[in-house]
Design a protein around this motif. Structure first.
Motif, mmCIF file in Angstrom:
data_model
loop_
_atom_site.group_PDB
_atom_site.id
_atom_site.type_symbol
_atom_site.label_atom_id
_atom_site.label_comp_id
_atom_site.label_asym_id
_atom_site.label_seq_id
_atom_site.Cartn_x
_atom_site.Cartn_y
_atom_site.Cartn_z
ATOM 1 N N GLU A 1 54.277 26.522 1.845
ATOM 2 C CA GLU A 1 53.625 27.679 2.433
ATOM 3 C C GLU A 1 52.555 27.209 3.403
ATOM 4 N N THR A 2 52.694 27.564 4.672
ATOM 5 C CA THR A 2 51.710 27.172 5.679
ATOM 6 C C THR A 2 51.086 28.428 6.273
ATOM 7 N N THR A 3 49.767 28.400 6.409
ATOM 8 C CA THR A 3 49.040 29.563 6.906
ATOM 9 C C THR A 3 47.999 29.130 7.924
ATOM 10 N N GLN A 4 47.964 29.832 9.059
ATOM 11 C CA GLN A 4 46.932 29.605 10.064
ATOM 12 C C GLN A 4 46.503 30.958 10.611
ATOM 13 N N ILE A 5 45.322 31.399 10.236
ATOM 14 C CA ILE A 5 44.830 32.713 10.623
ATOM 15 C C ILE A 5 43.508 32.552 11.374
ATOM 16 N N ARG A 6 43.552 32.705 12.676
ATOM 17 C CA ARG A 6 42.361 32.705 13.537
ATOM 18 C C ARG A 6 41.635 31.352 13.568
ATOM 19 N N GLY A 7 40.868 31.186 14.645
ATOM 20 C CA GLY A 7 39.946 30.068 14.756
ATOM 21 C C GLY A 7 40.525 28.763 15.250
ATOM 22 N N VAL A 8 41.829 28.683 15.480
ATOM 23 C CA VAL A 8 42.459 27.427 15.897
ATOM 24 C C VAL A 8 42.895 27.566 17.363
ATOM 25 N N ASP A 9 42.319 26.752 18.223
ATOM 26 C CA ASP A 9 42.584 26.890 19.655
ATOM 27 C C ASP A 9 43.963 26.388 20.052
ATOM 28 N N SER A 10 44.419 25.317 19.403
ATOM 29 C CA SER A 10 45.726 24.759 19.741
ATOM 30 C C SER A 10 46.316 24.081 18.521
ATOM 31 N N THR A 11 47.608 24.270 18.316
ATOM 32 C CA THR A 11 48.290 23.584 17.219
ATOM 33 C C THR A 11 49.726 23.298 17.609
ATOM 34 N N LYS A 12 50.199 22.149 17.181
ATOM 35 C CA LYS A 12 51.602 21.790 17.331
ATOM 36 C C LYS A 12 52.072 21.268 15.984
ATOM 37 N N ARG A 13 52.948 22.025 15.350
ATOM 38 C CA ARG A 13 53.418 21.718 14.008
ATOM 39 C C ARG A 13 54.819 21.122 14.075
ATOM 40 N N GLU A 14 55.058 20.108 13.263
ATOM 41 C CA GLU A 14 56.391 19.520 13.170
ATOM 42 C C GLU A 14 56.749 19.361 11.697
ATOM 43 N N THR A 15 57.905 19.884 11.309
ATOM 44 C CA THR A 15 58.354 19.830 9.922
ATOM 45 C C THR A 15 59.801 19.378 9.883
ATOM 46 N N ILE A 16 60.086 18.342 9.069
ATOM 47 C CA ILE A 16 61.446 17.845 8.891
ATOM 48 C C ILE A 16 61.701 17.688 7.395
ATOM 49 N N ILE A 17 62.702 18.388 6.882
ATOM 50 C CA ILE A 17 63.041 18.315 5.459
ATOM 51 C C ILE A 17 64.506 17.920 5.326
ATOM 52 N N THR A 18 64.774 16.892 4.518
ATOM 53 C CA THR A 18 66.139 16.458 4.247
ATOM 54 C C THR A 18 66.449 16.709 2.779
ATOM 55 N N ALA A 19 67.482 17.522 2.515
ATOM 56 C CA ALA A 19 67.805 17.937 1.152
ATOM 57 C C ALA A 19 69.072 17.251 0.652
ATOM 58 N N GLY A 20 68.992 16.643 -0.532
ATOM 59 C CA GLY A 20 70.134 15.991 -1.162
ATOM 60 C C GLY A 20 70.977 16.984 -1.952
#
Length: 308
Positions: free
Chosen positions: A161-180
């Motif tokens: 669970e990722t949450t970003q509510i207000r106050g952040v001028d710039s963000t670059k998110r990267e998520t990689i999940i490998t499931a067996g």
């Protein structure tokens, strides 16, 4: 830590005092306090990189780890590597996130790379919150660039669970999940931008194992002149099931791009994607206003419900 630091901890980790269990509180690039338990060990990295290693013993159940980061120094920038080694048959909660209080004229920035190795049949709930605050008249920016890499062994699962509510001028998110084999990944993303803020999310769930499954639920609100770009991708390499759902509310002069992708490399890969962008319906506002709310109050109530 002072009152400002504890306020940030409340926002990003719901902490009003030192947490029970294992924890590591990072303050302006240094470990402010740390504790391990009999089943969860937290140590500093020894490869020259900044960050920590968290090792959870096999069979650990119903324990938690808190690893919040606080920055209140203008002009401060850091890159942190955190590695998680979760043994077999575990059931643990991990609460991370970063809060930046910047009242100066220089940029404060936190970049974090979190790598999870989750053992067979283990369950992990991972919560990450980003929050920024400061002087509205100051030029100092608050920037977050998190990267999360997850490897799920047979029967393992992660609820992220990722949450970003207000106050952040710039963000670059990267998520990689490998499931067996028979592994499951569920990612819930909540984001609100306003002013001239920008946000980009690049996410891929790779369903490698037979019987694996993945789900992405992204909800965002873009206000004023802010810009958002989403690239959720589900890749099926075996008999699997995947679902991507992106819903956004756009307001003012904001811009939202939602570009979901599904890629099947196996005849029994079942993959679905949905994307919707729209504005608040006028009848919703009118209904709440007839109950006594102002237009602004009604708008905030609708947005809160949407992001929840």
């Amino acid at each position: 830590m002072d009152k400002t630091d504890w306020k940030l901890l409340k926002e990003i980790a719901d902490l009003e005092k030192t947490p029970l269990g294992a924890y590591n509180i990072r303050l302006n690039g240094q470990s402010d306090s740390r504790a391990s338990t009999a089943n969860i060990e937290i140590t500093g990295k020894t490869d020259g990189k900044s960050g920590i290693e968290i090792r959870v013993k096999p069979g650990t159940k119903h324990e938690s780890v808190h690893i919040p980061v606080i920055i209140h120094a203008t002009g401060f920038s850091e890159l942190v590597y955190n590695d998680f080694f979760i043994g077999e048959d575990c059931d643990v909660d991990i609460v991370a996130g970063c809060g930046i209080h910047n009242t100066g004229c220089e940029t404060a920035q936190h970049d974090g790379i979190h790598t999870f190795y989750i053992g067979r049949n283990s369950k992990v709930r991972y919560v990450e919150r980003h929050y920024g605050e400061g002087d509205a008249n100051a030029d100092g920016k608050r920037i977050f660039n998190p990267k999360t890499v997850v490897y799920l062994e047979e029967g393992a699962s992660i609820q992220m669970e990722t949450t970003q509510i207000r106050g952040v001028d710039s963000t670059k998110r990267e998520t990689i999940i490998t499931a067996g084999k028979n592994a499951e990944a569920v990612v819930t993303e909540r984001l609100l931008t306003h002013g001239d803020q920008t946000a980009e999310s690049d996410m891929e769930i790779i369903l490698d194992g037979e019987g694996s499954s993945g789900r992405v639920i992204s909800r965002s609100v873009a206000q004023d002149r802010s810009k958002q770009v989403f690239y959720p991708k589900m890749t099926g390499n075996n008999k699997c099931f995947g679902h991507v759902q992106c819903d956004s509310i756009i307001m003012g002069e904001a811009q939202v791009s939602s570009i979901p992708a599904i890629v099947a490399h196996h005849v029994d890969a079942q993959l679905i994607h949905e994307a919707a962008i729209g504005r608040i319906a006028g009848d919703q506002l009118l209904k709440l206003m007839t109950l006594g709310l102002t237009e602004q109050e009604a708008e905030e109530k609708i947005l809160d419900g949407f992001l929840q």
